[in-house]
Each structure stands twice: as structure tokens, then as C-alpha cells.
Design a protein around this motif. Sequence first.
Motif, PDB file in Angstrom:
ATOM      1  N   TYR B  35       3.969  29.965   6.732  1.00  0.00           N
ATOM      2  CA  TYR B  35       4.047  30.926   7.533  1.00  0.00           C
ATOM      3  C   TYR B  35       4.766  32.044   6.807  1.00  0.00           C
ATOM      4  O   TYR B  35       5.696  31.318   5.846  1.00  0.00           O
ATOM      5  CB  TYR B  35       4.261  30.540   8.728  1.00  0.00           C
ATOM      6  CG  TYR B  35       3.682  29.966   9.569  1.00  0.00           C
ATOM      7  CD1 TYR B  35       4.136  28.196   9.819  1.00  0.00           C
ATOM      8  CD2 TYR B  35       3.342  30.278  10.639  1.00  0.00           C
ATOM      9  CE1 TYR B  35       2.761  27.291  10.689  1.00  0.00           C
ATOM     10  CE2 TYR B  35       2.597  28.994  11.749  1.00  0.00           C
ATOM     11  CZ  TYR B  35       1.883  27.684  11.376  1.00  0.00           C
ATOM     12  OH  TYR B  35       1.705  27.294  12.786  1.00  0.00           O
ATOM     13  N   PHE B  90       7.294  29.955   5.458  1.00  0.00           N
ATOM     14  CA  PHE B  90       7.972  27.987   6.011  1.00  0.00           C
ATOM     15  C   PHE B  90       6.955  27.438   5.514  1.00  0.00           C
ATOM     16  O   PHE B  90       5.279  28.210   5.724  1.00  0.00           O
ATOM     17  CB  PHE B  90       8.290  28.588   7.265  1.00  0.00           C
ATOM     18  CG  PHE B  90       9.464  29.182   7.960  1.00  0.00           C
ATOM     19  CD1 PHE B  90       9.844  30.040   8.313  1.00  0.00           C
ATOM     20  CD2 PHE B  90      10.454  27.857   7.446  1.00  0.00           C
ATOM     21  CE1 PHE B  90      11.079  30.335   8.619  1.00  0.00           C
ATOM     22  CE2 PHE B  90      12.002  28.471   7.780  1.00  0.00           C
ATOM     23  CZ  PHE B  90      11.970  29.317   8.133  1.00  0.00           C
ATOM     24  N   PHE B 107       8.744  21.761  10.007  1.00  0.00           N
ATOM     25  CA  PHE B 107       8.480  22.581   9.502  1.00  0.00           C
ATOM     26  C   PHE B 107       9.987  21.929   8.272  1.00  0.00           C
ATOM     27  O   PHE B 107      10.523  21.487   8.314  1.00  0.00           O
ATOM     28  CB  PHE B 107       9.057  24.584   9.868  1.00  0.00           C
ATOM     29  CG  PHE B 107       8.346  25.078  10.569  1.00  0.00           C
ATOM     30  CD1 PHE B 107       8.001  24.507  11.740  1.00  0.00           C
ATOM     31  CD2 PHE B 107       7.822  25.884  10.437  1.00  0.00           C
ATOM     32  CE1 PHE B 107       6.941  25.029  12.961  1.00  0.00           C
ATOM     33  CE2 PHE B 107       6.545  26.793  11.006  1.00  0.00           C
ATOM     34  CZ  PHE B 107       6.074  26.168  12.157  1.00  0.00           C
ATOM     35  N   GLY B 108       9.022  23.001   6.908  1.00  0.00           N
ATOM     36  CA  GLY B 108      10.069  23.057   6.056  1.00  0.00           C
ATOM     37  C   GLY B 108      11.654  23.752   6.338  1.00  0.00           C
ATOM     38  O   GLY B 108      11.379  24.394   7.130  1.00  0.00           O
TER      39      GLY B 108
END
Lengths: 111, 116
Positions: B35, B90, B107-108
Motif C-alpha cells: 500500500y 506499507f 500491517f508492517g
Amino acid sequence: QKEVEQNSGPLSVPEGAIASLNCTYSDRGSQSFFWYRQYSGKSPELIMSIYSNGDKEDGRFTAQLNKASQYVSLLIRDSQPSDSATYLCAVMGTGGFKTIFGAGTRLFVKA
Amino acid sequence: DTAVSQTPKYLVTQMGNDKSIKCEQNLGHDTMYWYKQDSKKFLKIMFSYNNKELIINETVPNRFSPKSPDKAHLNLHINSLELGDSAVYFCASSQDLVAGGHNEQFFGPGTRLTVL
């Protein structure tokens, strides 16, 4: 028309009040609905998911889904200053892989 | 213990350079995503891989090329960087419907890319 719409806010509520966040979506075939919380400078964090019409409660959070109205909401009871963040509504559309995020609503909880 | 990790966390570079961002997940998920979140905080999907196969490829310049060497890794290579590429990127992962999940995404920490 945006695929997932949210009021950008900011929404300001006093500590202890109920915060109500709303979201509408355009894909009538959408299957799954999510609320993510994102603190400034951090990554989105999943806080609620809902898949069928009605209410789903988890602690101070309640997600509400109305597929006929294409409407999802998140209620936060007993709001705390630590709840101050941007809340992202996300909708997984027809097909099952693509999730569309709303632009987010900024929430401020005043102590 | 980190579920979804990304490297580097910060990336500052000059226009025209080529750079890569790496992502790894240890959740056993089948699907991974990239993203882009711009200055207005809008989170927009770029790519998605399911079991190493590209399944979502949004309207992204072909200077961006994802690669998934295995289910646990999804890297993003960007050629000829431009000022407009500055954003937070992301990585995320999820378990897809076929595998019994609901596509809840994790998410990271994000990679903040600044192009000068």
C-alpha cells in the motif's frame, strides 16, 4: 462516487463519552468489513471486523453493519484520550481479495 | 516475534535513483500486499500476491515492480524515483477466504520514502 466514504472529521468528544464513526460503501456485493485504528506515524491496526448484519461487540468497541443501507459504523464507549487516532473503514469487495480503505476519520478525545 | 516486518524504516534518496523495500511475514498467511499512504493519509493498494501469484495490480507506474520469492516475502523495487513517490509504503498480509480466513490484514511498520 468514492467506493468507501467516511467523514474526515475531526470528531471531538469528551473523555467518557461515546464516539460514533460512520462509513458507507458502494459495492453491494461486499463481503467483509473492517475498522482499523492508526496512530500518527504508526501503521494501521485492526480493531474490529464484521461479516453479517447486526452488531458485534468487543470490549468498549461495537461494530454495526447494515448491508441494505450499505452502512458500517463503529461505536467507542467510555472514550479515552488514548483512543485519539485516525479510524479507517475498510471494505472487502466482490471477488474476495481487494480491500478498499476509506480516507479515515480523525478522532480526538478531550481529557 | 514481529509478525510483518519491513526494511528499511526510512529511505532518503535522490530523484532518478533505484531503490528496494523488503517485506517479510511470519504469520503463515497466503496473501501479501503493498500500500501507499500519501501526505493526505489516504491508504491506496498497489499490488497483492496470493501464493506468489500477482492478483492485484492497480494503476501504478511500471517503475514499480513487486517480487514475491515465496509466500512469506514480498519486495518492492522502484526505478527512476520521482518526487511524487515520496510517501509511506506499507506491506500487509492476510489469510484469504479459500484458506479459511477473512482477509483481515496485518500491517508492517511502514517505510517512509523521501525523494529529494
